[in-house]
Design an enzyme around this catalytic site. Structure first.
Site, PDB file in Angstrom:
ATOM      1  N   HIS A 163      33.512  31.462  36.417  1.00 56.58           N
ATOM      2  CA  HIS A 163      34.334  31.855  35.265  1.00 56.58           C
ATOM      3  C   HIS A 163      33.790  31.300  33.945  1.00 56.58           C
ATOM      4  O   HIS A 163      34.270  31.691  32.875  1.00 56.58           O
ATOM      5  CB  HIS A 163      35.772  31.384  35.449  1.00 56.58           C
ATOM      6  N   ASP A 199      33.871  36.340  45.385  1.00 61.54           N
ATOM      7  CA  ASP A 199      35.121  35.620  45.166  1.00 61.54           C
ATOM      8  C   ASP A 199      36.267  36.614  44.952  1.00 61.54           C
ATOM      9  O   ASP A 199      36.045  37.749  44.511  1.00 61.54           O
ATOM     10  CB  ASP A 199      34.964  34.727  43.935  1.00 61.54           C
ATOM     11  N   HIS A 201      38.408  36.512  42.644  1.00 61.82           N
ATOM     12  CA  HIS A 201      38.557  36.731  41.206  1.00 61.82           C
ATOM     13  C   HIS A 201      37.226  37.176  40.598  1.00 61.82           C
ATOM     14  O   HIS A 201      36.158  36.759  41.047  1.00 61.82           O
ATOM     15  CB  HIS A 201      39.020  35.455  40.519  1.00 61.82           C
ATOM     16  N   ASP A 288      38.281  32.739  48.784  1.00 62.95           N
ATOM     17  CA  ASP A 288      39.704  32.940  48.513  1.00 62.95           C
ATOM     18  C   ASP A 288      40.137  34.371  48.786  1.00 62.95           C
ATOM     19  O   ASP A 288      41.262  34.761  48.462  1.00 62.95           O
ATOM     20  CB  ASP A 288      40.079  32.522  47.093  1.00 62.95           C
TER      21      ASP A 288
END
Length: 348
Positions: A163, A199, A201, A288
């Protein structure tokens, strides 16, 4: 498979984050990496080594010097103002405000951080720096010659990184370990590199870093950003800019997606990687996507991680796995190592 790991990750322990209007215990905790490390050893995945120190030079190839200066001094600035708790921003240069870096540390936090879930504490800089060195050392073993050369390596990074943009942190991420590894591989002679982010996200920071480049293909499988963090990047129409047009590929998937839908997106991404013919591959390994993850909604089973690890091996590229998210702590070791074992088994 070689694993690179640094004990200095434990220096970053944020304690709490802002979630749904309340300060709650942070999901991103040191035990995440310790559970993975224990599984790496019990599964006999391969040797575990400490990182070499490559200095700030390779990090500056991805992150701006001013941003790095901020991260390395932020805690001292925060502490000098009399604050003792973790540093979290409380104001941001949002729409209709100017993006001007203030002198006050409270304003600086909002200027450089995009959320309130990424606490910065006394040991954060040392842990983030060590994570970058872990990624650089793993990538370096792919680029090495002779007996030290590896066909694949696992960078057991913490804090995670995908991120973080060139001058922005958030989403538990401070330095973009995967982007640093990809750039290091380019600088070591790889003409083309692909970064595949699996991931839950979107890897908004990695996308931003390589968005206008054609030498690094970025692909991300993630939950639809209209309904999931980071909300403001990760849409399918984001395809790159300038020379990078067509070299950014997003696969936003609906909440609740199972392995069938997810693996269809992965297969398309793998075909694109094959056409790109990279000299090296970087996997942003977030687990995740697991069905029991507290911050995700996908429904992958533990066995599915081994399945897609085998598919990644079929790409037949020198590969560095860089650890990202995964917050179902009891299962994180099983799921992460399943990917790596599946990859090793299919690599022959």
């Amino acid at each position: 498979m070689l694993t690179v790991y640094s004990e200095e990750h434990a220096l970053h322990a944020g304690g709490a984050e802002l979630n749904a209007g309340a300060l709650v215990p942070s999901y991103e905790v040191p035990s995440r990496v310790e559970v993975i490390l224990a599984r790496v050893r019990s599964a006999g995945l391969g040797p575990v080594v400490a990182p070499e120190d490559h200095g700030l030079g390779p990090v500056e190839r991805v992150h701006s010097p001013r941003f790095l200066e901020f991260l390395s001094t932020a805690w001292e600035q925060w502490h000098a103002c009399g604050h003792r708790e973790a540093a979290l921003p409380q104001i941001w240069p949002s729409r209709h405000l100017r993006a001007v870096e203030p002198d006050n540390i409270v304003g600086k936090l909002g200027y450089y951080c995009f959320d309130a879930s990424t606490p910065l504490v006394a040991g954060t800089w040392r842990a983030a720096y060590a994570a970058a060195q872990v990624a650089l050392s793993a990538a370096g073993r792919l680029a090495s010659q002779g007996a030290r050369r590896e066909r694949a390596a696992f960078a057991l990074c913490r804090p995670p990184g995908h991120h973080a943009a060139s001058d922005l942190y958030g989403g538990y991420c401070f330095l973009n370990n995967a982007a640093i590894a990809a750039q290091a591989l380019r600088d070591a002679g790889a003409a083309r590199v692909a970064v595949l982010d699996v991931d839950y996200h979107h890897g908004n920071g990695t996308q931003a870093i390589f968005y206008d480049r054609s030498d690094v293909l970025f692909l991300s499988l993630h939950c639809e950003p209209r309904t999931e963090f980071p909300f403001f990047l990760g849409y399918a129409d984001e395809r790159g800019a300038g020379e990078g047009e067509g070299y950014n590929v997003n696969y936003p998937l609906p909440r609740g997606s199972d392995f069938g839908a997810w693996s269809e997106a992965l297969e398309d991404a793998c075909r694109r990687i094959e056409r790109h013919a990279p000299d090296a591959l970087v996997i942003s390994l977030g687990v995740d996507t697991y069905k029991g993850d507290p911050v995700g909604s996908f429904r992958l089973e533990s066995a599915d991680f081994a399945t897609y690890g085998r598919r990644l091996a079929q790409l037949r590229r020198p590969t560095v796995f860089v650890m990202e998210g995964g917050y179902a702590v009891e299962e994180i070791g099983i799921n992460a190592v399943n990917v790596l074992q599946g990859f090793d088994e299919a690599s022959g």
